[in-house]
Design a protein around this motif. Sequence first.
Motif, PDB file in Angstrom:
ATOM      1  N   ALA A 385      48.020  49.164  51.471  1.00 11.85           N
ATOM      2  CA  ALA A 385      48.472  47.805  51.214  1.00 11.85           C
ATOM      3  C   ALA A 385      48.521  47.490  49.720  1.00 11.85           C
ATOM      4  O   ALA A 385      49.067  46.461  49.317  1.00 11.85           O
ATOM      5  N   GLY A 386      47.957  48.375  48.898  1.00  7.07           N
ATOM      6  CA  GLY A 386      47.989  48.160  47.453  1.00  7.07           C
ATOM      7  C   GLY A 386      46.732  47.539  46.903  1.00  7.07           C
ATOM      8  O   GLY A 386      46.673  47.197  45.712  1.00  7.07           O
ATOM      9  N   GLY A 387      45.682  47.415  47.720  1.00  4.82           N
ATOM     10  CA  GLY A 387      44.447  46.788  47.251  1.00  4.82           C
ATOM     11  C   GLY A 387      43.245  47.687  47.444  1.00  4.82           C
ATOM     12  O   GLY A 387      42.192  47.229  47.871  1.00  4.82           O
ATOM     13  N   GLY A 388      43.382  48.968  47.152  1.00  2.00           N
ATOM     14  CA  GLY A 388      42.309  49.919  47.371  1.00  2.00           C
ATOM     15  C   GLY A 388      41.250  49.878  46.296  1.00  2.00           C
ATOM     16  O   GLY A 388      41.042  48.870  45.608  1.00  2.00           O
ATOM     17  N   VAL A 389      40.565  51.003  46.132  1.00  2.00           N
ATOM     18  CA  VAL A 389      39.397  51.075  45.256  1.00  2.00           C
ATOM     19  C   VAL A 389      39.741  50.673  43.832  1.00  2.00           C
ATOM     20  O   VAL A 389      39.045  49.854  43.214  1.00  2.00           O
ATOM     21  N   GLU A 390      40.813  51.235  43.284  1.00  2.00           N
ATOM     22  CA  GLU A 390      41.151  50.956  41.886  1.00  2.00           C
ATOM     23  C   GLU A 390      41.480  49.482  41.679  1.00  2.00           C
ATOM     24  O   GLU A 390      41.023  48.863  40.705  1.00  2.00           O
ATOM     25  N   ALA A 391      42.253  48.892  42.583  1.00  2.00           N
ATOM     26  CA  ALA A 391      42.632  47.491  42.436  1.00  2.00           C
ATOM     27  C   ALA A 391      41.426  46.571  42.546  1.00  2.00           C
ATOM     28  O   ALA A 391      41.287  45.608  41.775  1.00  2.00           O
ATOM     29  N   GLU A 392      40.538  46.847  43.508  1.00  2.00           N
ATOM     30  CA  GLU A 392      39.350  46.010  43.660  1.00  2.00           C
ATOM     31  C   GLU A 392      38.433  46.124  42.440  1.00  2.00           C
ATOM     32  O   GLU A 392      37.886  45.123  41.964  1.00  2.00           O
ATOM     33  N   SER A 393      38.266  47.343  41.947  1.00  2.00           N
ATOM     34  CA  SER A 393      37.410  47.536  40.768  1.00  2.00           C
ATOM     35  C   SER A 393      37.954  46.776  39.575  1.00  2.00           C
ATOM     36  O   SER A 393      37.213  46.077  38.867  1.00  2.00           O
ATOM     37  N   ALA A 394      39.261  46.896  39.337  1.00  2.00           N
ATOM     38  CA  ALA A 394      39.871  46.219  38.194  1.00  2.00           C
ATOM     39  C   ALA A 394      39.734  44.708  38.309  1.00  2.00           C
ATOM     40  O   ALA A 394      39.457  44.012  37.314  1.00  2.00           O
ATOM     41  N   ALA A 395      39.912  44.176  39.532  1.00  2.00           N
ATOM     42  CA  ALA A 395      39.816  42.727  39.720  1.00  2.00           C
ATOM     43  C   ALA A 395      38.406  42.220  39.425  1.00  2.00           C
ATOM     44  O   ALA A 395      38.229  41.178  38.780  1.00  2.00           O
ATOM     45  N   MET A 396      37.383  42.959  39.875  1.00  2.00           N
ATOM     46  CA  MET A 396      36.005  42.510  39.648  1.00  2.00           C
ATOM     47  C   MET A 396      35.600  42.647  38.183  1.00  2.00           C
ATOM     48  O   MET A 396      34.878  41.795  37.642  1.00  2.00           O
ATOM     49  N   ILE A 397      36.074  43.690  37.544  1.00  2.00           N
ATOM     50  CA  ILE A 397      35.778  43.837  36.113  1.00  2.00           C
ATOM     51  C   ILE A 397      36.437  42.715  35.335  1.00  2.00           C
ATOM     52  O   ILE A 397      35.865  42.155  34.398  1.00  2.00           O
ATOM     53  N   ALA A 398      37.655  42.337  35.721  1.00  2.00           N
ATOM     54  CA  ALA A 398      38.351  41.239  35.061  1.00  2.00           C
ATOM     55  C   ALA A 398      37.611  39.924  35.239  1.00  2.00           C
ATOM     56  O   ALA A 398      37.707  39.018  34.396  1.00  2.00           O
ATOM     57  N   GLN A 399      36.835  39.809  36.334  1.00  2.00           N
ATOM     58  CA  GLN A 399      36.032  38.605  36.564  1.00  2.00           C
ATOM     59  C   GLN A 399      34.744  38.602  35.755  1.00  2.00           C
ATOM     60  O   GLN A 399      33.970  37.647  35.815  1.00  2.00           O
ATOM     61  N   GLY A 400      34.480  39.692  35.034  1.00  2.00           N
ATOM     62  CA  GLY A 400      33.291  39.770  34.199  1.00  2.00           C
ATOM     63  C   GLY A 400      32.107  40.447  34.853  1.00  2.00           C
ATOM     64  O   GLY A 400      31.007  40.451  34.272  1.00  2.00           O
ATOM     65  N   ARG A 402      29.586  43.345  35.919  1.00  2.00           N
ATOM     66  CA  ARG A 402      29.169  44.599  35.311  1.00  2.00           C
ATOM     67  C   ARG A 402      27.895  45.092  35.991  1.00  2.00           C
ATOM     68  O   ARG A 402      27.203  44.349  36.690  1.00  2.00           O
ATOM     69  N   GLY A 403      27.601  46.381  35.780  1.00  2.00           N
ATOM     70  CA  GLY A 403      26.315  46.938  36.169  1.00  2.00           C
ATOM     71  C   GLY A 403      26.004  46.819  37.645  1.00  2.00           C
ATOM     72  O   GLY A 403      26.856  47.002  38.517  1.00  2.00           O
ATOM     73  N   LYS A 404      24.741  46.456  37.937  1.00  2.00           N
ATOM     74  CA  LYS A 404      24.260  46.405  39.306  1.00  2.00           C
ATOM     75  C   LYS A 404      25.047  45.419  40.152  1.00  2.00           C
ATOM     76  O   LYS A 404      25.391  45.706  41.309  1.00  2.00           O
ATOM     77  N   GLU A 405      25.356  44.261  39.584  1.00  2.00           N
ATOM     78  CA  GLU A 405      26.091  43.254  40.350  1.00  2.00           C
ATOM     79  C   GLU A 405      27.480  43.786  40.727  1.00  2.00           C
ATOM     80  O   GLU A 405      27.944  43.584  41.855  1.00  2.00           O
ATOM     81  N   LEU A 406      28.136  44.480  39.804  1.00  2.00           N
ATOM     82  CA  LEU A 406      29.450  45.056  40.094  1.00  2.00           C
ATOM     83  C   LEU A 406      29.343  46.088  41.215  1.00  2.00           C
ATOM     84  O   LEU A 406      30.142  46.079  42.156  1.00  2.00           O
ATOM     85  N   ARG A 407      28.347  46.972  41.125  1.00  2.00           N
ATOM     86  CA  ARG A 407      28.197  48.003  42.148  1.00  2.00           C
ATOM     87  C   ARG A 407      27.946  47.398  43.518  1.00  2.00           C
ATOM     88  O   ARG A 407      28.521  47.831  44.529  1.00  2.00           O
ATOM     89  N   GLU A 408      27.079  46.396  43.585  1.00  2.00           N
ATOM     90  CA  GLU A 408      26.742  45.796  44.876  1.00  2.00           C
ATOM     91  C   GLU A 408      27.924  45.044  45.465  1.00  2.00           C
ATOM     92  O   GLU A 408      28.219  45.176  46.668  1.00  2.00           O
ATOM     93  N   ARG A 409      28.595  44.252  44.625  1.00  2.00           N
ATOM     94  CA  ARG A 409      29.740  43.492  45.132  1.00  2.00           C
ATOM     95  C   ARG A 409      30.873  44.422  45.559  1.00  2.00           C
ATOM     96  O   ARG A 409      31.517  44.218  46.595  1.00  2.00           O
ATOM     97  N   LEU A 410      31.104  45.446  44.751  1.00  2.00           N
ATOM     98  CA  LEU A 410      32.173  46.381  45.061  1.00  2.00           C
ATOM     99  C   LEU A 410      31.840  47.168  46.330  1.00  2.00           C
ATOM    100  O   LEU A 410      32.695  47.352  47.206  1.00  2.00           O
ATOM    101  N   GLY A 411      30.597  47.621  46.455  1.00  2.00           N
ATOM    102  CA  GLY A 411      30.184  48.361  47.643  1.00  2.00           C
ATOM    103  C   GLY A 411      30.331  47.538  48.900  1.00  2.00           C
ATOM    104  O   GLY A 411      30.772  48.033  49.946  1.00  2.00           O
ATOM    105  N   ASP A 412      29.963  46.265  48.821  1.00  2.00           N
ATOM    106  CA  ASP A 412      30.067  45.401  49.996  1.00  2.00           C
ATOM    107  C   ASP A 412      31.523  45.182  50.384  1.00  2.00           C
ATOM    108  O   ASP A 412      31.892  45.326  51.565  1.00  2.00           O
TER     109      ASP A 412
END
Length: 593
Positions: A385-400, A402-412
């Motif tokens: 659909a165009g919203g896989g791992v790379e797209a989700e990672s980029a969107a969360m990084i753009a939201q600021g 980082r670190g543990k919070e990024l890993r947990e949010r991305l994993g969920d």
Amino acid sequence: MSARWDAIVVGAGFAGSLVAERLGAHGHRVLVLEAGRHAPDAARTAEALRAAGGGPPTSPYPHNPDAPSPDVGDLTGLPGGGFRATGHLRQYGPLPYASGYLRANGGTGLLWTGLVPRMHPEDFRTRTLLGRGRDWPIGYADLEPHYRAAERELGVAAADAEEQRGAVGLPLPEDYAFPQAPLPASHLDQRLARALDGRLAHDPAMAGPARLAVTGTPQARNGPGAADGGAVCEGSASCVPVCPTGAKYTPLRTQARWADGVELRTEAVVSRVLADPATGRATGVEYVEGGRARLASAEVVVLAAHAIENARLLLLSGLANRSDQVGRNLMDHPALLTWGLMPRPVGPYRGPGSTSGLEAFRFGPARARRAPFRIEIGNWGWSWAGGGVEAESAAMIAQGLRGKELRERLGDRLGRQFSLQFELEQPADPANRVTLDPHRRDPLGLPAPAVHYDLDAYVREGMASARAVSDQLFALLGAEDHTAYPAGPLWPGRLEHRGVAHGYRGAGHAGGTHVMGDAPGTSVVDPWQRCWDHPNLYAVGCGSMPSLGTSNPSLTMAALALRSAERMHQDLLELRRPAVVTDPPLVPKTETP
């Protein structure tokens, strides 16, 4: 030209490799001409993909600059709607033909998903039953023994025949066993089965509700305890474009069994089929290899170069078009995607792209009112659909983040992703067609292929039904629906129907362009895939199929190729049969009185 080869096969993909193997096993001398380059083994291709950081499906394979491959990346949606097409395949229709194909040794069979359901018996008689599309000149029963042969050749892994009889309605014999045991159901499959099995869904086109059952999909890949002792699926989730272990069937597996009498020449681009104007018999081909024009001659010529390239080659040669059907009836499976988040993790991005599906909407009276569809349960999250791992990672990084919070949010978020893929039947329509582009030429100076493509109201009604069913499935699963098809670059295949936006991807299932029939005035090839106008010229592959139904067509293509190979063998035997010379009958003498 004196005949040097018994047969020339143009294209070393699925159908071409199978035909060459069967003819070689019968002792015939076969020349296989492949426009593309040799592909490295699976492990090296996977390494190239990792080194490049991903890319479109054709990207990890070496390309012959004289034989470009169309790719899905050649299509871009426009902000105000519509699309732009670049690359080898130019498009002039209202909607995009949204599939690519690979010109390499092994063809698109290198990067396919590996799903091999059979067609439903109903799919062979849509004109008779529904008044739509085309009937086949053969039926399911004619193809059934060849389905079995194809399943053996591809090493199909599936549950017992009872599941396919019950959920799909296939008339499999009671004692039939697939060559290999089924692959394990994914964690997502199991979660959906617990939530959906036995529940009802209402399709607006159906008189009554459909009972849901998550059903395993036959796979052409080795699972645990592989029958041939070969490599097994390790869940790499990269079947498209490459299976790193080699567990997935590709035509290279068949090529490894070619007899010594089969010769492969790669980077050999066929430009014309030659035929005797007096007899109509094909005499050979012209091709370009190493920058030089060459000729090859044979008793039988077989085109197996993909539905679009087969049609293009017939048009370039001015052959087989008494019916004006060469290039027409281009079909695909428009794949409507829906996607969302499950309440709890479901373990996506692991295993084959799909291991199970929902079959209840493939057949029955409702297909008289809307296109039928098969639902694939997608194991790879939102990647298609165009919203896989790379797209989700980029969107969360753009939201600021980082670190543990990024890993947990991305994993969920990634862990709860799932998608449904509604593959819709598209009936044969002569207005959807492949032609020679009068404005563009390929690197060899040959007219490039061009496509005119659209989806009619019947398919669009199928999309509306699919969305209605999807909404109910999401409700039963308690899932958050994140489906959206915004106008723009990600959705070249975007349309509106009855005020609702829909988006589709191409499934890579081109068919219909040298359509099979029972009369030379309305079709290109006969029931053996032999051109009506040329008794020793065959055009094999999905381009011969009068309908695609709702099943991935590779198994049916393989079954047709094996069936046609036996006819080719008989043709060659007839040519070799010595003439029988008999003495004239004795006339008794009469005595003169």
